[in-house]
Design an enzyme around this catalytic site. Structure first.
Site, PDB file in Angstrom:
ATOM      1  N   HIS A  27     -35.789   6.561 -41.831  1.00 50.96           N
ATOM      2  CA  HIS A  27     -35.219   7.439 -40.815  1.00 50.96           C
ATOM      3  C   HIS A  27     -36.285   8.006 -39.882  1.00 50.96           C
ATOM      4  O   HIS A  27     -37.197   8.696 -40.313  1.00 50.96           O
ATOM      5  CB  HIS A  27     -34.402   8.608 -41.393  1.00 50.96           C
ATOM      6  CG  HIS A  27     -33.318   9.019 -40.439  1.00 50.96           C
ATOM      7  ND1 HIS A  27     -33.558   9.836 -39.373  1.00 50.96           N
ATOM      8  CD2 HIS A  27     -32.018   8.662 -40.364  1.00 50.96           C
ATOM      9  CE1 HIS A  27     -32.440   9.978 -38.690  1.00 50.96           C
ATOM     10  NE2 HIS A  27     -31.480   9.275 -39.261  1.00 50.96           N
ATOM     11  N   THR A  35     -27.649  10.028 -39.167  1.00 47.30           N
ATOM     12  CA  THR A  35     -27.584  10.640 -40.489  1.00 47.30           C
ATOM     13  C   THR A  35     -28.568  11.800 -40.589  1.00 47.30           C
ATOM     14  O   THR A  35     -29.779  11.595 -40.566  1.00 47.30           O
ATOM     15  CB  THR A  35     -27.907   9.592 -41.583  1.00 47.30           C
ATOM     16  OG1 THR A  35     -27.152   8.421 -41.301  1.00 47.30           O
ATOM     17  CG2 THR A  35     -27.546  10.113 -42.957  1.00 47.30           C
ATOM     18  N   HIS A  83     -24.926   0.241 -41.326  1.00 44.54           N
ATOM     19  CA  HIS A  83     -24.176   1.440 -41.725  1.00 44.54           C
ATOM     20  C   HIS A  83     -22.759   1.320 -41.188  1.00 44.54           C
ATOM     21  O   HIS A  83     -22.558   1.298 -39.975  1.00 44.54           O
ATOM     22  CB  HIS A  83     -24.884   2.664 -41.139  1.00 44.54           C
ATOM     23  CG  HIS A  83     -24.326   3.980 -41.584  1.00 44.54           C
ATOM     24  ND1 HIS A  83     -24.905   5.174 -41.251  1.00 44.54           N
ATOM     25  CD2 HIS A  83     -23.232   4.299 -42.327  1.00 44.54           C
ATOM     26  CE1 HIS A  83     -24.217   6.161 -41.779  1.00 44.54           C
ATOM     27  NE2 HIS A  83     -23.185   5.662 -42.422  1.00 44.54           N
ATOM     28  N   HIS A 136     -27.850  -0.573 -33.985  1.00 47.08           N
ATOM     29  CA  HIS A 136     -27.853  -0.300 -32.544  1.00 47.08           C
ATOM     30  C   HIS A 136     -27.659  -1.543 -31.684  1.00 47.08           C
ATOM     31  O   HIS A 136     -27.444  -1.437 -30.479  1.00 47.08           O
ATOM     32  CB  HIS A 136     -29.100   0.488 -32.151  1.00 47.08           C
ATOM     33  CG  HIS A 136     -29.040   1.881 -32.717  1.00 47.08           C
ATOM     34  ND1 HIS A 136     -27.857   2.575 -32.816  1.00 47.08           N
ATOM     35  CD2 HIS A 136     -29.984   2.699 -33.224  1.00 47.08           C
ATOM     36  CE1 HIS A 136     -28.076   3.755 -33.365  1.00 47.08           C
ATOM     37  NE2 HIS A 136     -29.366   3.846 -33.631  1.00 47.08           N
ATOM     38  N   ASN A 184     -32.572  -2.188 -39.821  1.00 44.07           N
ATOM     39  CA  ASN A 184     -31.232  -1.655 -39.567  1.00 44.07           C
ATOM     40  C   ASN A 184     -30.814  -2.103 -38.157  1.00 44.07           C
ATOM     41  O   ASN A 184     -31.466  -1.752 -37.170  1.00 44.07           O
ATOM     42  CB  ASN A 184     -31.281  -0.121 -39.678  1.00 44.07           C
ATOM     43  CG  ASN A 184     -29.939   0.508 -39.378  1.00 44.07           C
ATOM     44  OD1 ASN A 184     -29.284   0.136 -38.419  1.00 44.07           O
ATOM     45  ND2 ASN A 184     -29.533   1.477 -40.183  1.00 44.07           N
ATOM     46  N   GLU A 232     -33.876   6.378 -51.586  1.00 45.67           N
ATOM     47  CA  GLU A 232     -34.536   6.241 -50.286  1.00 45.67           C
ATOM     48  C   GLU A 232     -34.850   7.650 -49.796  1.00 45.67           C
ATOM     49  O   GLU A 232     -33.936   8.476 -49.633  1.00 45.67           O
ATOM     50  CB  GLU A 232     -33.636   5.512 -49.284  1.00 45.67           C
ATOM     51  CG  GLU A 232     -34.302   5.384 -47.919  1.00 45.67           C
ATOM     52  CD  GLU A 232     -33.487   4.560 -46.925  1.00 45.67           C
ATOM     53  OE1 GLU A 232     -32.663   3.729 -47.347  1.00 45.67           O
ATOM     54  OE2 GLU A 232     -33.692   4.761 -45.714  1.00 45.67           O
ATOM     55  N   GLU A 271     -25.160   0.707 -45.818  1.00 46.77           N
ATOM     56  CA  GLU A 271     -25.207   2.176 -45.877  1.00 46.77           C
ATOM     57  C   GLU A 271     -23.784   2.685 -45.742  1.00 46.77           C
ATOM     58  O   GLU A 271     -23.043   2.253 -44.848  1.00 46.77           O
ATOM     59  CB  GLU A 271     -26.050   2.727 -44.727  1.00 46.77           C
ATOM     60  CG  GLU A 271     -27.508   2.373 -44.823  1.00 46.77           C
ATOM     61  CD  GLU A 271     -28.281   2.886 -43.609  1.00 46.77           C
ATOM     62  OE1 GLU A 271     -27.671   3.475 -42.699  1.00 46.77           O
ATOM     63  OE2 GLU A 271     -29.487   2.681 -43.572  1.00 46.77           O
ATOM     64  N   ARG A 280     -19.840   3.283 -40.541  1.00 48.43           N
ATOM     65  CA  ARG A 280     -19.447   4.698 -40.497  1.00 48.43           C
ATOM     66  C   ARG A 280     -17.940   4.824 -40.475  1.00 48.43           C
ATOM     67  O   ARG A 280     -17.226   3.918 -40.033  1.00 48.43           O
ATOM     68  CB  ARG A 280     -20.035   5.363 -39.243  1.00 48.43           C
ATOM     69  CG  ARG A 280     -21.549   5.468 -39.246  1.00 48.43           C
ATOM     70  CD  ARG A 280     -22.028   6.243 -38.039  1.00 48.43           C
ATOM     71  NE  ARG A 280     -21.862   7.662 -38.222  1.00 48.43           N
ATOM     72  CZ  ARG A 280     -22.847   8.491 -38.602  1.00 48.43           C
ATOM     73  NH1 ARG A 280     -24.061   8.036 -38.796  1.00 48.43           N
ATOM     74  NH2 ARG A 280     -22.609   9.766 -38.777  1.00 48.43           N
ATOM     75  N   ARG A 290     -18.419   3.679 -35.179  1.00 46.48           N
ATOM     76  CA  ARG A 290     -19.004   3.805 -33.836  1.00 46.48           C
ATOM     77  C   ARG A 290     -19.955   2.667 -33.483  1.00 46.48           C
ATOM     78  O   ARG A 290     -20.209   2.404 -32.334  1.00 46.48           O
ATOM     79  CB  ARG A 290     -19.712   5.153 -33.672  1.00 46.48           C
ATOM     80  CG  ARG A 290     -20.986   5.271 -34.461  1.00 46.48           C
ATOM     81  CD  ARG A 290     -21.714   6.550 -34.132  1.00 46.48           C
ATOM     82  NE  ARG A 290     -21.051   7.709 -34.690  1.00 46.48           N
ATOM     83  CZ  ARG A 290     -21.684   8.855 -34.982  1.00 46.48           C
ATOM     84  NH1 ARG A 290     -22.965   8.963 -34.729  1.00 46.48           N
ATOM     85  NH2 ARG A 290     -21.049   9.864 -35.508  1.00 46.48           N
TER      86      ARG A 290
HETATM   87  N1  PXP Z   1     -32.100   4.678 -43.730  1.00 49.72           N
HETATM   88  C1  PXP Z   1     -30.898   5.307 -43.729  1.00 49.72           C
HETATM   89  C2  PXP Z   1     -30.301   5.658 -45.032  1.00 49.72           C
HETATM   90  C3  PXP Z   1     -30.231   5.604 -42.519  1.00 49.72           C
HETATM   91  O1  PXP Z   1     -29.051   6.234 -42.544  1.00 49.72           O
HETATM   92  C4  PXP Z   1     -30.815   5.199 -41.312  1.00 49.72           C
HETATM   93  C5  PXP Z   1     -30.097   5.437 -40.013  1.00 49.72           C
HETATM   94  O2  PXP Z   1     -28.895   4.763 -40.030  1.00 49.72           O
HETATM   95  C6  PXP Z   1     -32.049   4.527 -41.364  1.00 49.72           C
HETATM   96  C7  PXP Z   1     -32.684   4.306 -42.583  1.00 49.72           C
HETATM   97  C8  PXP Z   1     -32.731   4.028 -40.131  1.00 49.72           C
HETATM   98  O3  PXP Z   1     -33.151   5.097 -39.346  1.00 49.72           O
HETATM   99  P1  PXP Z   1     -33.771   4.821 -37.911  1.00 49.72           P
HETATM  100  O4  PXP Z   1     -32.689   4.160 -37.110  1.00 49.72           O
HETATM  101  O5  PXP Z   1     -34.119   6.187 -37.426  1.00 49.72           O
HETATM  102  O6  PXP Z   1     -34.946   3.921 -38.111  1.00 49.72           O
END
Ligand code: PXP
Length: 244
Positions: free
Chosen positions: A191, A102, A44, A11, A8, A152, A71, A46, A50
């Protein structure tokens, strides 16, 4: 069964947006992750934009050669964007404006009608659907009823707990993964995972995909993004070696 690691990259966009510059570019990050053998890129979009913005998702679609996992919240706007841009997978997540990230899983049980419409539109567009859910039996069963291909499991509660509470959360993940697999669902997890806590989760034999962001981008500050992806892969493999 090889384990899929999707990175992901939200960031990278968070850092870019903090200064309103054009760098760091999430598309460049996606390319580095793919070269470092990531099996997919997760982003993601959003409602408040953001981190990722619409143009990022369009550019990712043009660039990503592996799997693009979008996402998104279960809204008309988002499924419309998915139909237009055509990611390989959508992961439907709950979304609240005020949350930092999330929090909690999607309430599939309580929103079957609304979610069925999203699944139908995705299916018509040929897009695979994954629901991001808490590791609860009722949510797994409701996801199966809506005929999604994948769930997931939200690992946030496990990651935030410690000691015996964490063991209890791990057991919840194990049971939900087992049930989902028995029902014929593909099982992903994500997550809050980092190179330490991912090991126990990766030992759960039914899990075939991880979506990991924050910890990989954090590691990338000190070790570079390609090495951070490799190190996360190594940690997952350490867990996989413990599979029964
Ligand atoms: N999976 C989903 C569905 C998420 O919403 C997120 C955060 O956007 C992640 C995985 C990744 O989480 P993390 O950034 O804490 O690794």
């Amino acid at each position: 069964m090889p384990i899929r690691l999707h990175i992901n990259i939200d960031h990278v966009a968070t850092v870019r947006n903090a200064r309103g510059t054009r760098y760091p570019d999430p598309i460049e990050a996606a390319l580095v992750c793919e070269r470092a053998s990531a099996d997919g890129i997760t982003a993601h979009l959003r409602e408040d934009r953001r981190h990722m913005v619409d143009r990022d998702i369009e550019r990712l679609r043009d660039t990503v050669l592996t799997t693009l996992n979008l996402e998104m919240a279960a809204t008309d706007e988002m499924i419309g964007i998915a139909e237009r841009i055509h990611p390989n997978v959508i992961t439907v997540v709950p979304e609240r404006r005020e949350e930092r990230t999330t929090e909690g899983g999607l309430d599939v049980v309580g929103q079957k009608e609304k979610l069925a419409k999203i699944v139908k539109r995705a299916r018509t567009a040929g897009i695979k659907v994954s629901f991001f859910i808490a590791p609860d039996e009722a949510q797994v069963r409701a996801s199966k009823e809506l005929q999604v291909e994948q769930v997931e499991l939200h690992t946030g509660e496990f990651c935030n707990a410690s000691g015996s509470a964490q063991q209890k959360e791990l057991e919840r993940l194990r049971s939900a993964a087992r049930l989902g697999h028995e029902l014929g669902l593909e099982i992903a997890a994500g997550h809050g995972l980092n190179r330490s806590n991912v090991i126990d989760v990766a030992a759960i034999p039914e899990i075939i995909e991880f979506n990991i962001g924050h910890a990989v981008i954090a590691d990338a500050i000190f070790m570079g993004l390609a090495d951070a992806v490799g190190a996360m892969r190594e940690a997952i493999l350490r867990g996989v070696r413990h599979r029964a």
